[in-house]
Design a protein around this motif. Structure first.
Motif, PDB file in Angstrom:
ATOM      1  N   CYS A  78       0.830  -1.204   0.000  1.00  0.00           N
ATOM      2  CA  CYS A  78       0.000   0.000   0.000  1.00  0.00           C
ATOM      3  C   CYS A  78       0.868   1.259   0.000  1.00  0.00           C
ATOM      4  CB  CYS A  78      -0.924  -0.044   1.218  1.00  0.00           C
ATOM      5  SG  CYS A  78      -2.124   1.278   1.244  1.00  0.00           S
ATOM      6  N   ALA A  79       1.928   1.249   0.822  1.00  0.00           N
ATOM      7  CA  ALA A  79       2.823   2.412   0.880  1.00  0.00           C
ATOM      8  C   ALA A  79       3.462   2.660  -0.485  1.00  0.00           C
ATOM      9  CB  ALA A  79       3.896   2.198   1.938  1.00  0.00           C
ATOM     10  N   THR A  80       3.837   1.567  -1.145  1.00  0.00           N
ATOM     11  CA  THR A  80       4.478   1.677  -2.447  1.00  0.00           C
ATOM     12  C   THR A  80       3.519   2.299  -3.471  1.00  0.00           C
ATOM     13  OG1 THR A  80       5.583  -0.376  -1.861  1.00  0.00           O
ATOM     14  CG2 THR A  80       5.778   0.330  -4.124  1.00  0.00           C
ATOM     15  N   LEU A  81       2.276   1.847  -3.447  1.00  0.00           N
ATOM     16  CA  LEU A  81       1.292   2.393  -4.387  1.00  0.00           C
ATOM     17  C   LEU A  81       1.013   3.866  -4.084  1.00  0.00           C
ATOM     18  CD1 LEU A  81      -1.327  -0.516  -4.622  1.00  0.00           C
ATOM     19  CD2 LEU A  81       0.452   0.103  -6.276  1.00  0.00           C
ATOM     20  N   ILE A 136       9.916   2.523  -7.275  1.00  0.00           N
ATOM     21  CA  ILE A 136       8.693   3.313  -7.157  1.00  0.00           C
ATOM     22  C   ILE A 136       8.568   4.303  -8.320  1.00  0.00           C
ATOM     23  CG2 ILE A 136       7.490   5.021  -5.706  1.00  0.00           C
ATOM     24  CD1 ILE A 136       8.649   3.304  -3.301  1.00  0.00           C
ATOM     25  N   MET A 137       9.723   4.783  -8.816  1.00  0.00           N
ATOM     26  CA  MET A 137       9.669   5.664  -9.999  1.00  0.00           C
ATOM     27  C   MET A 137       9.074   4.933 -11.194  1.00  0.00           C
ATOM     28  SD  MET A 137      12.978   7.980 -10.578  1.00  0.00           S
ATOM     29  CE  MET A 137      14.003   8.285  -9.186  1.00  0.00           C
ATOM     30  N   ILE A 138       9.307   3.629 -11.274  1.00  0.00           N
ATOM     31  CA  ILE A 138       8.721   2.862 -12.381  1.00  0.00           C
ATOM     32  C   ILE A 138       7.194   2.844 -12.239  1.00  0.00           C
ATOM     33  CG2 ILE A 138       8.556   0.558 -13.442  1.00  0.00           C
ATOM     34  CD1 ILE A 138      11.518   0.189 -12.704  1.00  0.00           C
ATOM     35  N   ILE A 139       6.734   2.669 -11.016  1.00  0.00           N
ATOM     36  CA  ILE A 139       5.278   2.706 -10.788  1.00  0.00           C
ATOM     37  C   ILE A 139       4.727   4.080 -11.164  1.00  0.00           C
ATOM     38  CG2 ILE A 139       3.465   2.564  -9.031  1.00  0.00           C
ATOM     39  CD1 ILE A 139       5.166   0.579  -7.538  1.00  0.00           C
ATOM     40  N   SER A 140       5.416   5.141 -10.706  1.00  0.00           N
ATOM     41  CA  SER A 140       4.953   6.502 -11.029  1.00  0.00           C
ATOM     42  C   SER A 140       4.917   6.722 -12.541  1.00  0.00           C
ATOM     43  CB  SER A 140       5.871   7.547 -10.394  1.00  0.00           C
ATOM     44  OG  SER A 140       5.934   7.372  -9.004  1.00  0.00           O
ATOM     45  N   ILE A 162       1.845   7.758 -15.076  1.00  0.00           N
ATOM     46  CA  ILE A 162       1.831   8.895 -16.005  1.00  0.00           C
ATOM     47  C   ILE A 162       1.444   8.420 -17.408  1.00  0.00           C
ATOM     48  CG2 ILE A 162       3.304  10.581 -17.191  1.00  0.00           C
ATOM     49  CD1 ILE A 162       4.783  10.960 -14.528  1.00  0.00           C
ATOM     50  N   PHE A 163       2.019   7.302 -17.828  1.00  0.00           N
ATOM     51  CA  PHE A 163       1.743   6.810 -19.191  1.00  0.00           C
ATOM     52  C   PHE A 163       0.321   6.278 -19.341  1.00  0.00           C
ATOM     53  CE2 PHE A 163       6.403   6.843 -19.566  1.00  0.00           C
ATOM     54  CZ  PHE A 163       6.504   7.481 -20.800  1.00  0.00           C
ATOM     55  N   PHE A 164      -0.183   5.648 -18.289  1.00  0.00           N
ATOM     56  CA  PHE A 164      -1.547   5.098 -18.361  1.00  0.00           C
ATOM     57  C   PHE A 164      -2.467   5.818 -17.396  1.00  0.00           C
ATOM     58  CE2 PHE A 164       1.443   1.725 -19.491  1.00  0.00           C
ATOM     59  CZ  PHE A 164       1.007   1.431 -20.769  1.00  0.00           C
ATOM     60  N   LYS A 165      -2.409   7.143 -17.490  1.00  0.00           N
ATOM     61  CA  LYS A 165      -3.136   7.983 -16.547  1.00  0.00           C
ATOM     62  C   LYS A 165      -4.631   7.659 -16.507  1.00  0.00           C
ATOM     63  CE  LYS A 165      -3.257  12.897 -15.571  1.00  0.00           C
ATOM     64  NZ  LYS A 165      -2.918  14.191 -16.150  1.00  0.00           N
ATOM     65  N   GLU A 166      -5.238   7.623 -17.679  1.00  0.00           N
ATOM     66  CA  GLU A 166      -6.687   7.399 -17.757  1.00  0.00           C
ATOM     67  C   GLU A 166      -7.068   6.081 -17.088  1.00  0.00           C
ATOM     68  OE1 GLU A 166      -8.960   9.458 -19.058  1.00  0.00           O
ATOM     69  OE2 GLU A 166      -7.330  10.899 -19.316  1.00  0.00           O
ATOM     70  N   GLU A 167      -6.316   5.033 -17.418  1.00  0.00           N
ATOM     71  CA  GLU A 167      -6.684   3.694 -16.963  1.00  0.00           C
ATOM     72  C   GLU A 167      -6.334   3.470 -15.499  1.00  0.00           C
ATOM     73  OE1 GLU A 167      -4.752   4.414 -19.479  1.00  0.00           O
ATOM     74  OE2 GLU A 167      -5.557   3.589 -21.347  1.00  0.00           O
ATOM     75  N   LEU A 168      -5.169   3.994 -15.071  1.00  0.00           N
ATOM     76  CA  LEU A 168      -4.636   3.549 -13.785  1.00  0.00           C
ATOM     77  C   LEU A 168      -4.743   4.530 -12.623  1.00  0.00           C
ATOM     78  CD1 LEU A 168      -1.322   1.672 -14.742  1.00  0.00           C
ATOM     79  CD2 LEU A 168      -3.534   0.708 -14.063  1.00  0.00           C
ATOM     80  N   PHE A 169      -4.626   5.821 -12.902  1.00  0.00           N
ATOM     81  CA  PHE A 169      -4.412   6.777 -11.807  1.00  0.00           C
ATOM     82  C   PHE A 169      -5.504   6.705 -10.741  1.00  0.00           C
ATOM     83  CE2 PHE A 169      -3.270  10.813  -9.860  1.00  0.00           C
ATOM     84  CZ  PHE A 169      -1.898  10.712  -9.912  1.00  0.00           C
ATOM     85  N   GLY A 170      -6.740   6.879 -11.173  1.00  0.00           N
ATOM     86  CA  GLY A 170      -7.854   6.862 -10.228  1.00  0.00           C
ATOM     87  C   GLY A 170      -7.992   5.500  -9.550  1.00  0.00           C
ATOM     88  N   LEU A 171      -7.785   4.453 -10.327  1.00  0.00           N
ATOM     89  CA  LEU A 171      -7.927   3.091  -9.817  1.00  0.00           C
ATOM     90  C   LEU A 171      -6.946   2.813  -8.676  1.00  0.00           C
ATOM     91  CD1 LEU A 171      -9.337   0.330 -10.428  1.00  0.00           C
ATOM     92  CD2 LEU A 171      -7.312  -0.242 -11.784  1.00  0.00           C
ATOM     93  N   VAL A 172      -5.684   3.185  -8.897  1.00  0.00           N
ATOM     94  CA  VAL A 172      -4.664   2.935  -7.868  1.00  0.00           C
ATOM     95  C   VAL A 172      -4.961   3.738  -6.600  1.00  0.00           C
ATOM     96  CG1 VAL A 172      -2.227   3.315  -7.300  1.00  0.00           C
ATOM     97  CG2 VAL A 172      -2.843   2.219  -9.440  1.00  0.00           C
ATOM     98  N   ILE A 173      -5.399   4.979  -6.767  1.00  0.00           N
ATOM     99  CA  ILE A 173      -5.735   5.793  -5.597  1.00  0.00           C
ATOM    100  C   ILE A 173      -6.870   5.133  -4.815  1.00  0.00           C
ATOM    101  CG2 ILE A 173      -6.671   8.014  -4.809  1.00  0.00           C
ATOM    102  CD1 ILE A 173      -5.163   9.405  -6.970  1.00  0.00           C
ATOM    103  N   THR A 174      -7.885   4.666  -5.537  1.00  0.00           N
ATOM    104  CA  THR A 174      -9.021   4.033  -4.860  1.00  0.00           C
ATOM    105  C   THR A 174      -8.594   2.758  -4.138  1.00  0.00           C
ATOM    106  OG1 THR A 174     -10.412   4.869  -6.627  1.00  0.00           O
ATOM    107  CG2 THR A 174     -11.382   3.217  -5.191  1.00  0.00           C
TER     108      THR A 174
END
Ligand code: TRP
Length: 445
Positions: free
Chosen positions: A96-99, A357-361, A365-377
Motif C-alpha cells: 500500500c505504501a508503495t502504491l 517506485i519511480m517505475i510505478i509513477s 503517467i503513461f496510463f493515466k486514464e486507466e490507472l491513476f484513479g484506480l490505484v488511488i481508490t
C-alpha cells in the motif's frame, strides 16, 4: 543489526519528522478540496470527530507496535509474540505504501512544475513556464523524477541526518509560509464569504454516508495511517519519550495544519470569485480537488501581476515542502524492511526502492486514464483502512497486554492510572474496529 538502526535524537526531532509525514498534500490539497466538495463546515466537523476518535487511537497502535518491536511493519510481526499469523498484514502495508508513494510523487511533481513555472514567469520565460505545467507526458515525467530524487537523497542520509534534519528545517518554514499567505488572503474582498462556508456547518449534511466515508479516508490518509509509516517512525523513537502525549501532539499538529490550509484555500476561492474567476461547476457545486490548486488559484495569482508571481511561488513551495517530508516517510518503509530484515546497506536500499517506485509513477503517467484513479481508490479506500483495522485487531486482541502496558510505561510511569488508559484499550478492541467496518460497509451503499 540493531546497531545500524537509526534513532531520532530528541522528542522534538521525532515530532517534526512525524508531523512532517502527516502534514502533506493530504492536508493542503486534499482536505480543503474535500471540504469544498462535501458542503464546507459539515465535513470539517465530521473530520475533526473522526480524527480524534478513530485516527488518534490507531496512531497509538502503530507507535506501540513500532517502538516495542524496534522494527518495520514486516519485521515487527516476526518479533512480537503471536505476530506470525499477521505477517501478511506487513506485506499488505508495504504494498500500500508503495502504491501511495507511486501516485503521490506524480502529484507532488506537478506541484513542483507549478512552482518552477512561477519562477520562469517572473523572469519572463513564459513559453517555458507554460510548457512546465502543460500536463503532457514529458514535463510530468521530468518533474516526477526530480521530486523522487529529492526524496531518495534525503532518505539515504538516514533517520537522524536525513529525515530528522530535513523535517526540522522544513516544517517551521511551512508554518511561516502558510500563516503569511492566510494573512494576505484575509485582506482581500470575498474572504469573509469563504470563511462562512468554511466554518458555519449545514447540519443536514453531517449524516450523509458519502461525507462520512470521505472524512474517515481523509483522516487515515492525513495521519499517514494503515501502511506502517507511523509504525516505522515509532520504531526510531527513544524509549524515554512519552508515547501518549507525543502522539497527541502529532495529531494536533496534523489537524491544525489541515485547518489552516482550509482557512487559506476556501477563502481564496471566494477572493478568486470576487475577481471574476468561476468557482462553481455546472451542477452548482464548488469546484474541488486538483481544480482548485491548478485552475482557480493560478488564475487568482495572475490577477496580482508580479506580486502574484511571488505569491504563487510561496504557495507551491509550501506544497512541495509538505510533500517531501511525507514522501520520505513512505520511502522509509521499504528501506527499513531491506535494512532490518534483509541486511541491505541503507544507500543501496534507498536507491533500489526509490527507482522501483519511480517505475510505478511512470506507469501512472503513461496510463493515466486507466490507472491513476484506480490505484488511488485501491490504496486509500480499501487497503489503508483494512490494514489499519488489522493493526488495531492485533494490538487489541492478540498482542500481550503486559507487553503493551510495559511499552506505554516507558517515559510515562503513571499511564495505568490515566484517563487515556481507561478508554484507549476499549477503543482499540471495539470502537475503532466497529467504526471502520461500519464506514467500510457504508462505502458500498
Ligand atoms: N499523510 C500524508 C499527507 O497527508 C501522506 C502520507 C505519508 C501517507 N505517509 C503516508 C498517506 C502513509 C497514507 C499512508 O499528505
Amino acid at each position: 543489526m540493531s546497531a545500524s538502526r537509526g534513532e531520532f535524537s530528541s522528542r522534538l526531532g521525532f515530532i517534526m519528522a512525524a508531523a512532517g509525514s502527516a502534514i502533506g498534500l493530504g492536508n493542503i490539497w486534499g482536505f480543503p478540496g474535500q471540504t469544498a466538495s462535501n458542503g464546507g463546515a459539515a465535513f470539517v466537523l465530521v473530520y475533526l470527530i473522526l480524527a480524534f476518535l478513530v485516527a488518534y487511537p490507531a496512531l497509538m497502535v502503530e507507535y506501540v507496535i513500532g517502538r516495542n518491536s524496534k522494527s518495520n511493519i514486516v519485521g515487527a510481526f516476526g518479533k512480537i509474540s503471536g505476530g506470525k499469523h499477521f505477517k501478511f498484514v506487513g506485506y499488505a502495508g508495504l504494498l500500500c505504501a508503495t502504491l501511495i508513494l507511486g501516485f503521490y510523487s506524480v502529484i507532488a511533481g506537478q506541484m513542483l512544475a507549478y512552482g518552477v513555472s512561477s519562477v520562469l514567469n517572473l523572469i519572463g520565460l513564459n513559453a517555458a513556464a507554460n510548457w512546465a505545467i502543460s500536463g503532457t507526458t514529458l514535463p510530468s515525467m521530468i518533474f516526477m523524477v526530480i521530486f523522487s530524487l529529492m526524496t531518495i537523497a534525503i532518505v539515504t542520509g538516514g533517520v537522524k541526518n536525513g529525515i530528522e534534519k530535513w523535517s526540522s528545517r522544513l516544517m517551521p518554514t511551512l508554518l511561516i509560509f502558510i500563516v503569511a499567505l492566510i494573512a494576505f488572503v484575509f485582506t482581500q474582498d470575498g474572504a469573509m464569504q469563504g470563511l462562512k462556508v468554511y466554518l458555519v456547518p449545514d447540519f443536514s449534511k453531517v449524516f450523509e454516508p458519502s461525507l462520512i466515508v470521505s472524512a474517515l479516508g481523509q483522516a487515515f490518509f492525513s495521519l499517514s495511517l494503515g501502511v506502517g509509516t507511523m509504525l516505522v517512525y515509532g520504531s526510531y523513537m527513544r524509549k524515554q519519550d512519552n508515547l501518549v502525549t507525543t502522539a497527541a501532539l502529532v495529531t494536533l499538529a496534523d489537524v491544525g495544519i489541515a485547518f489552516l490550509a482550509g482557512l487559506l484555500i476556501i477563502p481564496s476561492m471566494f477572493v478568486a470569485e470576487a475577481n471574476g474567476v468561476v468557482i462553481y461547476d455546472q451542477a452548482g457545486n464548488l469546484i474541488s480537488n486538483d481544480n482548485i490548486v491548478t485552475q482557480v488559484l493560478p488564475v487568482l495569482f495572475e490577477k496580482f501581476g508580479t506580486f502574484g508571481g511571488i505569491l504563487s511561488f510561496l504557495f507551491f513551495s509550501l506544497l512541495i515542502i509538505a510533500s517531501v517530508t511525507s514522501s520520505i516517510s513512505m520511502l522509509e518503509l521499504p528501506v527499513a524492511h531491506a535494512v532490518d530484515d534483509l541486511n541491505v546497506d541503507r544507500k543501496k536500499a534507498s536507491w533500489v526502492s526509490g527507482l522501483a517506485i519511480m517505475i510505478i509513477s511512470s506507469a501512472l503517467i503513461f496510463f493515466k486514464e486507466e490507472l491513476f484513479g484506480l490505484v488511488i481508490t485501491i490504496a486509500t479506500q480499501y487497503l489503508e483502512p483494512l490494514v489499519g483495522l488489522l493493526l488495531c485487531i492485533f494490538v487489541g486482541w492478540v498482542m500481550n497486554r503486559n507487553t503493551i502496558i510495559a511499552e506505554l510505561k516507558q517515559g510515562n510511569e503513571g499511564v495505568e492510572h490515566s484517563f487515556f488508559f481507561m478508554i484507549w484499550p476499549l477503543f482499540v478492541r471495539f470502537v475503532v474496529p466497529v467504526i471502520i467496518l461500519t464506514i467500510f460497509a457504508l462505502s458500498f451503499t
